[in-house]
Design a protein around this motif. Sequence first.
Motif, short mmCIF file in Angstrom:
data_model
loop_
_atom_site.label_atom_id
_atom_site.label_comp_id
_atom_site.label_asym_id
_atom_site.label_seq_id
_atom_site.Cartn_x
_atom_site.Cartn_y
_atom_site.Cartn_z
N ASN A 232 56.05 44.58 46.87
CA ASN A 232 57.37 43.98 46.68
C ASN A 232 58.42 44.75 47.49
OD1 ASN A 232 58.05 46.30 45.20
ND2 ASN A 232 57.78 45.30 43.22
N GLU A 233 59.67 44.33 47.36
CA GLU A 233 60.76 44.95 48.14
C GLU A 233 61.00 46.41 47.78
OE1 GLU A 233 62.16 42.92 44.54
OE2 GLU A 233 61.25 42.07 46.33
N ASN A 234 60.52 46.84 46.60
CA ASN A 234 60.64 48.23 46.18
C ASN A 234 59.47 49.09 46.64
OD1 ASN A 234 63.06 47.65 44.80
ND2 ASN A 234 61.90 46.96 43.01
N GLY A 235 58.52 48.48 47.38
CA GLY A 235 57.36 49.22 47.87
C GLY A 235 56.24 49.38 46.87
N VAL B 197 38.07 33.18 45.85
CA VAL B 197 39.44 33.69 45.97
C VAL B 197 40.01 33.91 44.58
CG1 VAL B 197 41.75 33.26 46.89
CG2 VAL B 197 39.73 32.46 48.15
N LYS B 198 40.52 35.13 44.35
CA LYS B 198 41.14 35.48 43.07
C LYS B 198 42.47 36.15 43.36
CE LYS B 198 36.60 36.33 41.23
NZ LYS B 198 35.54 37.29 41.42
N VAL B 199 43.52 35.63 42.74
CA VAL B 199 44.86 36.19 42.91
C VAL B 199 45.34 36.67 41.54
CG1 VAL B 199 47.26 35.73 43.56
CG2 VAL B 199 45.38 34.60 44.80
N LYS B 200 45.79 37.91 41.47
CA LYS B 200 46.40 38.45 40.25
C LYS B 200 47.85 38.75 40.59
CE LYS B 200 46.28 42.07 36.85
NZ LYS B 200 45.98 43.47 36.61
N ALA B 201 48.76 38.02 39.94
CA ALA B 201 50.19 38.10 40.24
C ALA B 201 50.93 38.71 39.05
CB ALA B 201 50.73 36.71 40.55
N PRO B 202 52.21 39.07 39.26
CA PRO B 202 53.02 39.62 38.16
C PRO B 202 53.04 38.68 36.95
CG PRO B 202 54.19 39.80 40.25
CD PRO B 202 52.96 38.97 40.50
N GLY B 203 53.22 39.27 35.79
CA GLY B 203 53.28 38.48 34.56
C GLY B 203 51.90 38.05 34.10
N VAL C 36 45.70 30.62 35.46
CA VAL C 36 45.68 31.14 34.10
C VAL C 36 46.92 31.99 33.91
CG1 VAL C 36 44.41 32.56 32.44
CG2 VAL C 36 43.15 31.19 34.12
N THR C 37 47.67 31.68 32.86
CA THR C 37 48.84 32.47 32.48
C THR C 37 48.61 32.97 31.06
OG1 THR C 37 50.10 30.66 31.48
CG2 THR C 37 50.29 30.93 33.87
N PRO C 38 49.48 33.84 30.54
CA PRO C 38 49.30 34.30 29.16
C PRO C 38 49.32 33.16 28.13
CG PRO C 38 50.79 35.77 30.31
CD PRO C 38 50.54 34.59 31.22
N THR C 39 49.92 32.03 28.48
CA THR C 39 50.04 30.95 27.50
C THR C 39 49.15 29.74 27.75
OG1 THR C 39 51.90 30.02 28.73
CG2 THR C 39 52.42 31.55 26.92
N ASP C 40 48.60 29.58 28.97
CA ASP C 40 47.78 28.40 29.22
C ASP C 40 46.84 28.58 30.42
OD1 ASP C 40 50.71 26.69 30.44
OD2 ASP C 40 49.38 27.99 31.55
N SER C 41 46.02 27.57 30.60
CA SER C 41 45.10 27.52 31.74
C SER C 41 45.14 26.10 32.28
CB SER C 41 43.69 27.88 31.26
OG SER C 41 42.78 27.72 32.32
N ILE C 42 45.31 25.96 33.59
CA ILE C 42 45.46 24.65 34.20
C ILE C 42 44.47 24.51 35.34
CG2 ILE C 42 47.04 23.08 35.40
CD1 ILE C 42 49.36 24.75 34.17
N GLY D 79 52.83 26.93 46.47
CA GLY D 79 53.78 27.74 45.73
C GLY D 79 54.00 29.10 46.34
N ASP D 80 54.73 29.96 45.60
CA ASP D 80 55.03 31.33 46.02
C ASP D 80 53.80 32.21 45.81
OD1 ASP D 80 57.62 30.44 46.38
OD2 ASP D 80 58.32 31.17 44.43
N SER D 81 53.71 33.29 46.59
CA SER D 81 52.55 34.18 46.47
C SER D 81 52.52 34.92 45.13
CB SER D 81 52.52 35.19 47.61
OG SER D 81 53.59 36.10 47.51
N ASP D 82 53.67 35.08 44.47
CA ASP D 82 53.67 35.74 43.16
C ASP D 82 53.47 34.75 42.01
OD1 ASP D 82 56.12 34.44 42.99
OD2 ASP D 82 57.30 36.27 42.77
N LEU D 83 53.17 33.49 42.34
CA LEU D 83 52.89 32.41 41.38
C LEU D 83 54.05 32.15 40.42
CD1 LEU D 83 49.15 33.23 40.53
CD2 LEU D 83 50.07 31.82 42.39
N SER D 84 55.27 32.48 40.84
CA SER D 84 56.44 32.22 39.98
C SER D 84 56.89 30.77 40.06
CB SER D 84 57.58 33.17 40.34
OG SER D 84 57.96 32.97 41.70
#
Length: 184
Positions: A90-93, A119-125, A152-158, A165-170
Amino acid sequence: MAHFRCLLFFLIATTIISGCGDLSEYENKQVKEALSDSLFNLTESWNIDMEIMEEGQLKLKLTGSYAASIKNETRNITRISGPVYIEIFNENGQPETFVNSDSAVYKPDESIFELFGNVKVKAPGDKRLYSTYLKWERASDQVSTPESLTIVTPTDSINAIGFYGDSDLSNYTLREVRGETIIN
Protein backbone atom coordinates in the motif's frame (compact mmCIF):
# COMPACT_ATOMS: atom_id res chain seq x y z
CA MET A 1 25.73 -14.89 -30.82
CA ALA A 2 29.06 -16.34 -31.96
CA HIS A 3 27.32 -17.56 -35.10
CA PHE A 4 26.13 -14.02 -35.75
CA ARG A 5 29.63 -12.58 -35.29
CA CYS A 6 31.17 -15.17 -37.63
CA LEU A 7 28.49 -14.50 -40.22
CA LEU A 8 28.96 -10.76 -39.91
CA PHE A 9 32.74 -11.10 -40.20
CA PHE A 10 32.31 -13.36 -43.25
CA LEU A 11 29.99 -10.87 -44.92
CA ILE A 12 32.27 -7.91 -44.22
CA ALA A 13 35.32 -9.83 -45.44
CA THR A 14 33.45 -10.97 -48.58
CA THR A 15 32.42 -7.41 -49.31
CA ILE A 16 35.97 -6.09 -48.88
CA ILE A 17 37.49 -8.88 -50.98
CA SER A 18 34.98 -8.45 -53.79
CA GLY A 19 35.92 -4.79 -54.10
CA CYS A 20 32.87 -3.46 -52.25
CA GLY A 21 30.56 -4.78 -54.95
CA ASP A 22 26.89 -5.61 -54.53
CA LEU A 23 25.91 -8.55 -52.33
CA SER A 24 24.29 -11.56 -53.93
CA GLU A 25 20.67 -12.40 -53.15
CA TYR A 26 21.85 -15.19 -50.85
CA GLU A 27 24.21 -12.83 -48.98
CA ASN A 28 21.44 -10.24 -48.62
CA LYS A 29 19.17 -12.91 -47.14
CA GLN A 30 21.90 -13.97 -44.68
CA VAL A 31 22.44 -10.35 -43.59
CA LYS A 32 18.70 -9.81 -43.04
CA GLU A 33 18.40 -13.02 -41.00
CA ALA A 34 21.44 -12.11 -38.90
CA LEU A 35 20.10 -8.62 -38.21
CA SER A 36 16.63 -9.87 -37.32
CA ASP A 37 18.18 -12.38 -34.88
CA SER A 38 20.09 -9.55 -33.20
CA LEU A 39 16.79 -7.75 -32.47
CA PHE A 40 15.50 -10.73 -30.45
CA ASN A 41 16.50 -11.03 -26.78
CA LEU A 42 15.80 -13.96 -24.46
CA THR A 43 16.86 -13.87 -20.82
CA GLU A 44 16.31 -16.76 -18.43
CA SER A 45 16.40 -16.69 -14.62
CA TRP A 46 15.86 -19.30 -11.93
CA ASN A 47 14.58 -18.72 -8.39
CA ILE A 48 13.52 -15.19 -9.22
CA ASP A 49 12.84 -12.34 -6.82
CA MET A 50 11.47 -9.30 -8.61
CA GLU A 51 10.64 -5.96 -7.04
CA ILE A 52 8.85 -3.04 -8.65
CA MET A 53 9.52 0.38 -7.18
CA GLU A 54 7.84 3.67 -8.01
CA GLU A 55 9.21 6.99 -6.78
CA GLY A 56 11.52 5.16 -4.40
CA GLN A 57 8.71 3.15 -2.80
CA LEU A 58 8.25 -0.62 -3.03
CA LYS A 59 4.98 -1.40 -4.84
CA LEU A 60 5.28 -5.09 -5.60
CA LYS A 61 7.41 -8.08 -4.73
CA LEU A 62 7.20 -11.26 -6.84
CA THR A 63 8.87 -14.64 -6.44
CA GLY A 64 8.81 -17.59 -8.82
CA SER A 65 10.86 -20.63 -9.73
CA TYR A 66 11.76 -19.65 -13.32
CA ALA A 67 11.34 -16.68 -15.66
CA ALA A 68 11.96 -16.19 -19.37
CA SER A 69 11.95 -12.61 -20.62
CA ILE A 70 11.35 -12.26 -24.34
CA LYS A 71 11.89 -8.98 -26.10
CA ASN A 72 11.76 -8.17 -29.78
CA GLU A 73 10.31 -5.44 -31.94
CA THR A 74 6.71 -6.68 -31.46
CA ARG A 75 6.58 -7.82 -27.83
CA ASN A 76 8.14 -7.51 -24.42
CA ILE A 77 6.95 -10.16 -21.94
CA THR A 78 8.22 -12.20 -19.04
CA ARG A 79 6.79 -15.70 -18.52
CA ILE A 80 7.07 -16.82 -14.91
CA SER A 81 6.75 -20.43 -13.75
CA GLY A 82 5.58 -21.09 -10.28
CA PRO A 83 4.63 -21.34 -7.80
CA VAL A 84 4.27 -17.58 -8.22
CA TYR A 85 3.82 -15.43 -5.12
CA ILE A 86 3.11 -11.68 -5.25
CA GLU A 87 2.90 -9.13 -2.45
CA ILE A 88 1.25 -5.81 -3.29
CA PHE A 89 2.22 -2.91 -1.01
CA ASN A 90 0.00 0.00 0.00
CA GLU A 91 0.96 3.69 -0.01
CA ASN A 92 2.47 3.29 3.49
CA GLY A 93 4.85 0.58 2.23
CA GLN A 94 3.03 -2.23 4.04
CA PRO A 95 2.12 -5.51 2.29
CA GLU A 96 -1.63 -5.37 1.75
CA THR A 97 -2.70 -7.90 -0.87
CA PHE A 98 -1.18 -11.35 -1.45
CA VAL A 99 -1.54 -13.39 -4.65
CA ASN A 100 -0.58 -16.99 -5.47
CA SER A 101 -0.80 -18.76 -8.84
CA ASP A 102 0.76 -21.61 -10.81
CA SER A 103 2.27 -19.27 -13.42
CA ALA A 104 2.17 -15.69 -14.65
CA VAL A 105 2.95 -13.45 -17.60
CA TYR A 106 4.20 -9.91 -17.04
CA LYS A 107 3.94 -7.28 -19.80
CA PRO A 108 6.10 -4.39 -18.56
CA ASP A 109 5.27 -2.00 -21.43
CA GLU A 110 1.57 -2.21 -20.48
CA SER A 111 2.12 -2.80 -16.75
CA ILE A 112 -0.09 -5.91 -16.87
CA PHE A 113 0.16 -9.20 -15.00
CA GLU A 114 -1.80 -12.25 -16.13
CA LEU A 115 -2.03 -15.04 -13.56
CA PHE A 116 -2.84 -18.64 -14.49
CA GLY A 117 -3.88 -21.73 -12.54
CA ASN A 118 -5.04 -21.91 -8.92
CA VAL A 119 -5.15 -18.12 -8.54
CA LYS A 120 -5.72 -17.08 -4.93
CA VAL A 121 -5.96 -13.48 -3.77
CA LYS A 122 -5.99 -12.51 -0.08
CA ALA A 123 -7.00 -8.87 0.33
CA PRO A 124 -7.53 -6.55 3.32
CA GLY A 125 -10.56 -7.24 5.48
CA ASP A 126 -10.05 -11.00 5.14
CA LYS A 127 -11.47 -10.99 1.60
CA ARG A 128 -10.40 -13.77 -0.74
CA LEU A 129 -10.79 -14.45 -4.45
CA TYR A 130 -10.26 -17.83 -6.13
CA SER A 131 -10.12 -18.38 -9.90
CA THR A 132 -8.15 -20.12 -12.65
CA TYR A 133 -7.21 -16.85 -14.38
CA LEU A 134 -6.84 -13.22 -13.33
CA LYS A 135 -5.63 -10.15 -15.19
CA TRP A 136 -4.21 -7.27 -13.15
CA GLU A 137 -3.68 -3.87 -14.78
CA ARG A 138 -1.25 -2.18 -12.40
CA ALA A 139 -1.59 1.34 -13.80
CA SER A 140 -5.31 1.47 -13.01
CA ASP A 141 -5.06 -1.08 -10.17
CA GLN A 142 -7.91 -3.10 -11.71
CA VAL A 143 -8.29 -6.88 -11.79
CA SER A 144 -10.60 -8.87 -14.02
CA THR A 145 -11.45 -12.36 -15.20
CA PRO A 146 -14.00 -13.76 -17.64
CA GLU A 147 -13.67 -17.14 -15.85
CA SER A 148 -15.59 -18.61 -12.95
CA LEU A 149 -14.54 -17.38 -9.53
CA THR A 150 -15.41 -17.44 -5.87
CA ILE A 151 -15.21 -14.44 -3.54
CA VAL A 152 -15.20 -15.13 0.19
CA THR A 153 -15.68 -12.39 2.77
CA PRO A 154 -16.22 -12.65 6.54
CA THR A 155 -19.99 -12.53 5.94
CA ASP A 156 -20.59 -14.45 2.69
CA SER A 157 -19.33 -16.47 -0.24
CA ILE A 158 -20.27 -15.68 -3.84
CA ASN A 159 -19.71 -17.72 -7.01
CA ALA A 160 -19.82 -15.96 -10.37
CA ILE A 161 -18.60 -16.07 -13.93
CA GLY A 162 -16.86 -12.78 -14.74
CA PHE A 163 -15.35 -10.20 -12.43
CA TYR A 164 -14.02 -6.63 -12.62
CA GLY A 165 -12.78 -4.64 -9.63
CA ASP A 166 -10.00 -3.15 -7.49
CA SER A 167 -7.00 -5.28 -6.52
CA ASP A 168 -7.87 -4.91 -2.82
CA LEU A 169 -11.39 -6.30 -3.56
CA SER A 170 -13.03 -3.22 -2.01
CA ASN A 171 -15.13 -2.42 -5.12
CA TYR A 172 -16.08 -4.94 -7.78
CA THR A 173 -18.71 -5.99 -10.28
CA LEU A 174 -19.71 -9.60 -10.81
CA ARG A 175 -21.38 -11.06 -13.88
CA GLU A 176 -23.53 -14.19 -13.86
CA VAL A 177 -23.76 -14.59 -10.09
CA ARG A 178 -24.61 -18.12 -8.98
CA GLY A 179 -25.02 -19.89 -5.71
CA GLU A 180 -27.34 -20.92 -2.95
CA THR A 181 -28.14 -19.33 0.31
CA ILE A 182 -29.78 -20.71 3.43
CA ILE A 183 -32.16 -18.46 5.34
CA ASN A 184 -33.16 -19.41 8.91
